[in-house]
Motif scaffolding. Structure first.
Motif, short mmCIF file in Angstrom:
data_model
loop_
_atom_site.label_atom_id
_atom_site.label_comp_id
_atom_site.label_asym_id
_atom_site.label_seq_id
_atom_site.Cartn_x
_atom_site.Cartn_y
_atom_site.Cartn_z
N ARG A 273 3.25 0.52 -2.78
CA ARG A 273 2.19 1.01 -2.11
C ARG A 273 2.74 2.50 -0.52
O ARG A 273 2.62 3.57 -1.46
N VAL A 274 2.63 2.00 0.37
CA VAL A 274 2.73 2.03 1.29
C VAL A 274 4.44 2.82 1.43
O VAL A 274 4.60 3.76 2.03
N ALA A 275 5.26 2.28 1.50
CA ALA A 275 6.54 3.12 1.23
C ALA A 275 6.67 3.47 -0.04
O ALA A 275 7.30 5.34 0.11
N ALA A 276 5.52 4.29 -1.15
CA ALA A 276 5.97 5.34 -2.31
C ALA A 276 4.96 6.01 -1.37
O ALA A 276 5.72 7.13 -1.53
N VAL A 277 4.19 6.45 -0.28
CA VAL A 277 3.34 6.92 -0.21
C VAL A 277 4.70 7.44 1.24
O VAL A 277 4.25 9.26 1.60
N LEU A 278 5.15 6.71 1.28
CA LEU A 278 5.89 7.38 2.76
C LEU A 278 6.92 8.35 2.36
O LEU A 278 8.09 9.25 3.06
N SER A 279 7.61 7.72 1.04
CA SER A 279 8.63 8.66 0.03
C SER A 279 8.05 9.71 0.28
O SER A 279 8.72 10.77 -0.15
N ARG A 280 7.06 10.38 -0.05
CA ARG A 280 6.53 10.99 -0.82
C ARG A 280 6.86 12.28 0.76
O ARG A 280 6.49 13.53 0.82
N ALA A 281 6.07 11.68 1.50
CA ALA A 281 5.36 11.93 2.79
C ALA A 281 7.30 12.55 3.32
O ALA A 281 7.79 13.85 3.75
N PRO A 310 11.21 12.67 9.92
CA PRO A 310 10.76 11.54 9.31
C PRO A 310 9.98 10.85 10.05
O PRO A 310 10.16 10.29 11.58
N ALA A 311 9.47 9.76 9.22
CA ALA A 311 8.04 8.57 9.58
C ALA A 311 8.88 7.82 10.59
O ALA A 311 8.76 6.56 9.49
N THR A 312 9.88 7.74 11.64
CA THR A 312 10.87 6.25 11.22
C THR A 312 9.78 5.54 11.74
O THR A 312 10.25 4.00 11.58
N ALA A 313 9.25 5.24 12.55
CA ALA A 313 8.62 4.98 13.19
C ALA A 313 7.97 4.04 12.25
O ALA A 313 7.80 2.64 12.01
N MET A 314 7.68 4.63 11.76
CA MET A 314 6.51 3.77 10.13
C MET A 314 6.95 3.05 9.15
O MET A 314 7.39 2.02 8.96
N ALA A 342 -3.41 3.34 6.13
CA ALA A 342 -4.04 4.39 6.26
C ALA A 342 -3.39 4.99 7.65
O ALA A 342 -3.34 6.26 7.23
N ALA A 343 -1.59 4.47 8.28
CA ALA A 343 -0.43 5.42 8.42
C ALA A 343 0.24 5.87 7.68
O ALA A 343 0.19 7.41 8.10
N ALA A 344 0.16 5.84 6.18
CA ALA A 344 1.36 6.29 5.52
C ALA A 344 0.45 7.63 4.89
O ALA A 344 0.86 8.62 4.69
N GLN A 345 -1.39 7.36 4.63
CA GLN A 345 -2.17 8.35 4.05
C GLN A 345 -1.83 9.97 4.96
O GLN A 345 -1.74 10.84 4.74
N ARG A 346 -2.55 9.40 6.54
CA ARG A 346 -1.70 10.40 7.37
C ARG A 346 -0.29 11.00 7.79
O ARG A 346 -0.54 12.33 7.40
N GLU A 347 0.73 10.43 7.12
CA GLU A 347 1.94 11.04 7.43
C GLU A 347 1.61 11.98 5.79
O GLU A 347 2.44 13.04 6.27
N ARG A 352 2.31 17.12 4.34
CA ARG A 352 1.90 18.27 3.33
C ARG A 352 0.98 19.31 4.12
O ARG A 352 1.67 20.86 2.99
N GLU A 353 0.47 19.74 4.85
CA GLU A 353 -0.06 20.52 5.99
C GLU A 353 1.45 21.42 6.68
O GLU A 353 1.56 22.43 6.19
#
Length: 428
Positions: A273-281, A310-314, A342-347, A352-353
């Motif tokens: 799920r975290v990987a999927a959220v980062l992919s959407r970001a 992109p969020a490389t550190a993530m 939590a960080a993936a959701q913030r990313e 989106r912003e």
């Protein structure tokens, strides 16, 4: 005038009979109490236990009373039997028998030997062991005193031994299950504070059990003097504070480990799920970059914010979490995975912003186009669409909005002029 003897007024036959009946009933009650004391579980355990501390001190002071009680009881029974023998001489005792009964039943006619006296009261005078003369009532009081002292220790010890050791054994068994659970999720002694805490709890419970077995009275608080003994026949309270704290600690650790166990079962899904959220970001940021190029090409004189990378550190932290999962380091993975979620959701929110900020000029242009078309439709309903001024102002606004690059400020003013001309035509 009533006759008197050495102990005061001589008893009547009726008084002597009542006294004999009362003392006989007391003898039966005392014998029943002594037999119950003989079989009391606390007394039996005290006799065979390896005692220490307060319990040893109090039991050593009370234990001699066990043999002394039976000795005093035998003396009491003999004195009572002697009184019964005097009463049995005649159905209607004479004056001499009544005087003798008065002395036996009321007077200090019972002789206690030195062995039946408290240790502090035993002395030798001219090589003769001293004795003491007491009444039957005093003898009963003395037996009650010894009985109360022995029962106080036996009852308290039995209450503590009944309340705590079995519960400690159950908690130790539960602790063993929790330690096995800890090992199954990689929480090991010397490597994790939770495992060290479990090891410390095991030592604390073992020490507590030894203390309870050897010194139960250390865990006993007697009732305050004057407490209601009828509503609560137990004359004190077992102190379970140390046990309760250990039980709560074991339960807290068990819940923590069960969370790790659930993490072990759900780790793959949560990491996906975290990987999927980062992919959407990342996809949203890519869309924002394409939109930024479109805005720069189609909108004139507009400051377009830059799109973050992109969020490389993530991604690196996600790879670290997956490595922990592969090695079964669940206690280290738990906080990292919570942080990653939590960080993936913030990313994703940041992406989106960024897209919203970048595409804002295009949204403004689309809104102006919609307003212009709406005004044109309104002109048609008002039957003024063929007005030359309206046609001119409409064509001017439309050219601005459909040309590239589009000057949004000028286009907005052109739409506003068309609206004003439409109002004037409507009034005409």
């Amino acid at each position: 005038m009533a006759l008197t003897g050495p102990t005061g007024p001589v008893m009547t036959r009726e008084e002597a009979d009542r006294a004999l009946a009362r003392l006989s009933a007391e003898r039966e009650a005392v014998e029943a109490s002594l037999l119950a004391l003989q079989d009391h579980p606390g007394r039996r355990l005290l006799e065979g236990a390896r005692l220490s501390g307060r319990t040893r001190q109090q039991w050593e002071a009370a234990e001699p009373g066990l043999a002394l009680l039976w000795s005093l009881f035998d003396t009491y029974s003999e004195a009572l039997a002697a009184a019964r023998a005097v009463r049995a001489r005649r159905s209607r005792p004479g004056q001499s028998e009544l005087v003798e009964l008065t002395e036996l039943l009321r007077g200090a006619g019972v002789t206690l030997s030195s062995s039946q006296l408290p240790v502090a009261g035993r002395t030798l005078t001219a090589g003769v062991r001293l004795s003491e003369q007491v009444s039957l009532v005093q003898l009963v009081d003395r037996m009650n005193d010894w009985y109360g002292r022995i029962m106080a220790v036996a009852t308290a010890a039995d209450a503590v031994w009944t309340a705590l050791p079995a519960r400690i054994d159950l908690l130790l068994a539960e602790l063993g299950r929790v330690q096995a659970l800890a090992r199954s999720v990689g929480v090991l002694v010397g490597e994790h504070p939770t495992a060290d805490a479990l090891d410390g709890l095991g030592k604390e419970l073992a020490a507590l059990r030894d203390e309870v077995v050897c010194d139960p009275l250390a865990f006993w608080t007697p009732k305050p003097t004057g407490a209601d003994s009828e509503r609560d026949p137990v004359p004190g309270v077992v102190e379970t504070g140390r046990y309760d704290r250990a039980a709560r600690a074991v339960d807290d650790i068990r819940l923590e480990l069960e969370d790790l166990l659930r993490l072990r079962d759900d780790a793959d899904e949560r990491l996906e799920r975290v990987a999927a959220v980062l992919s959407r970001a990342d996809a949203t940021l890519s869309e924002a970059r394409r939109a930024r190029g479109e805005v720069l090409a189609k909108i004139a004189a507009t400051e377009v914010p830059a799109v973050p990378g992109p969020a490389t550190a993530m991604r690196e932290r996600l790879a670290q979490a997956d490595l922990l999962r592969q090695h079964g380091q669940w206690h280290r993975l738990a906080p990292l995975l919570d942080t990653l979620e939590a960080a993936a959701q913030r990313e994703l929110l940041r992406a989106r912003e960024s897209l919203t900020e970048v595409t804002a000029p295009l949204a403004i242009r689309a809104e102006l186009r919609g307003r212009l078309d709406a005004y044109k439709a309104m002109a048609a309903r008002m039957r003024v669409a063929e007005d030359p001024e309206l046609i001119e102002r409409y064509d001017q606004a439309r050219r601005m909005l459909w040309s590239a690059p589009c000057d949004l400020r000028a286009a907005e003013q052109a739409v506003l002029r068309y609206q004003q001309a439409l109002r004037q035509a409507g009034r005409g």
